[in-house]
Design an enzyme around this catalytic site. Structure first.
Site, PDB file in Angstrom:
ATOM      1  N   TYR A 116     -10.251   8.353   0.067  1.00  0.00           N
ATOM      2  CA  TYR A 116      -9.183   7.351   0.233  1.00  0.00           C
ATOM      3  C   TYR A 116      -7.937   8.003   0.829  1.00  0.00           C
ATOM      4  CZ  TYR A 116      -5.906   3.671  -1.434  1.00  0.00           C
ATOM      5  OH  TYR A 116      -4.946   2.693  -1.544  1.00  0.00           O
ATOM      6  N   ASP A 131      -1.356  -3.768  -6.330  1.00  0.00           N
ATOM      7  CA  ASP A 131      -0.502  -2.707  -5.755  1.00  0.00           C
ATOM      8  C   ASP A 131       0.786  -3.325  -5.264  1.00  0.00           C
ATOM      9  OD1 ASP A 131       0.691  -0.589  -4.493  1.00  0.00           O
ATOM     10  OD2 ASP A 131      -1.014  -0.127  -3.202  1.00  0.00           O
ATOM     11  N   ASP A 156      -2.470   5.914  -8.886  1.00  0.00           N
ATOM     12  CA  ASP A 156      -3.544   4.939  -8.715  1.00  0.00           C
ATOM     13  C   ASP A 156      -4.638   5.188  -9.750  1.00  0.00           C
ATOM     14  OD1 ASP A 156      -2.406   3.754  -6.489  1.00  0.00           O
ATOM     15  OD2 ASP A 156      -3.984   4.372  -5.087  1.00  0.00           O
TER      16      ASP A 156
END
Lengths: 122, 122
Positions: free
Chosen positions: A11, A35, A97
């Site tokens: 990612y 997000d 994250d």
């Protein structure tokens, strides 16, 4: 099938290559993205595509602050810093994250933790 | 009432002071702890007390790897490293905690992300 940690590294790498397709390919078709956490989710392939195609266009670059963490379950997590230009001004955003994975190794849920005071001029 | 970021800093400080009571006081009576994520949760005041009283006895010390992150909602998150002795051997564990807060500023849920390969000899 990549491990969750490998997927998170992928990612980061895909963001830094400006490769929205490679980011999108990490996600399940019915994945949910939150997000930042506390705002409305982006659900499903079309919403995910729009989110990351728009994101990559900002030219944002991501760098890990500390090694990616795994779990004893279906998750991995990472703390990183985003450098990008917003409306012509350089900005730094500090993020954590947390990604949850399905049985096929695809991300089924992503939650990004950052608040208004985690963004600053850089 | 502390902000979520202040509560997380308080959590770190209380661990490093060996003060289990100060850790426990950060949590709601019906809080749920999942540490590490993927293992059975510890639910409610008695389970939380047992978990942290046992934890503090290990002498574990926590240090932040990067600043605590907030959110646009009821969460904060942090990446940190734990140094402790397990069965006489020094160990380092890299962790990312995500905490969710109730309307009274107490932690209602804690999820700790670390996997078997996030623990190493130190």
């Amino acid at each position: 099938m990549p491990t969750p940690k490998e997927a998170l590294q992928g990612y980061i790498d895909a963001w830094n290559a400006g490769d929205a397709e490679a980011i999108i390919a990490l996600f399940a078709d019915d994945a949910v993205i939150v997000d930042p956490y506390g705002t409305p989710p982006h659900e499903g392939r079309d919403a995910i595509r729009a989110f990351y195609e728009g994101g990559v266009k900002t030219g944002a670059k991501l760098s890990l602050d500390t090694p990616i963490r795994g779990s004893h379950g279906d998750r991995a997590a990472m703390a990183f810093t985003v450098e990008l230009a917003l409306e012509g001004a350089a900005r730094r955003i500090r993020v954590i994250d947390v990604m949850t994975f399905d049985e096929h190794g695809k991300i089924s849920r992503m939650e990004a933790h950052w608040g208004p005071d985690d963004m600053e001029q850089s």
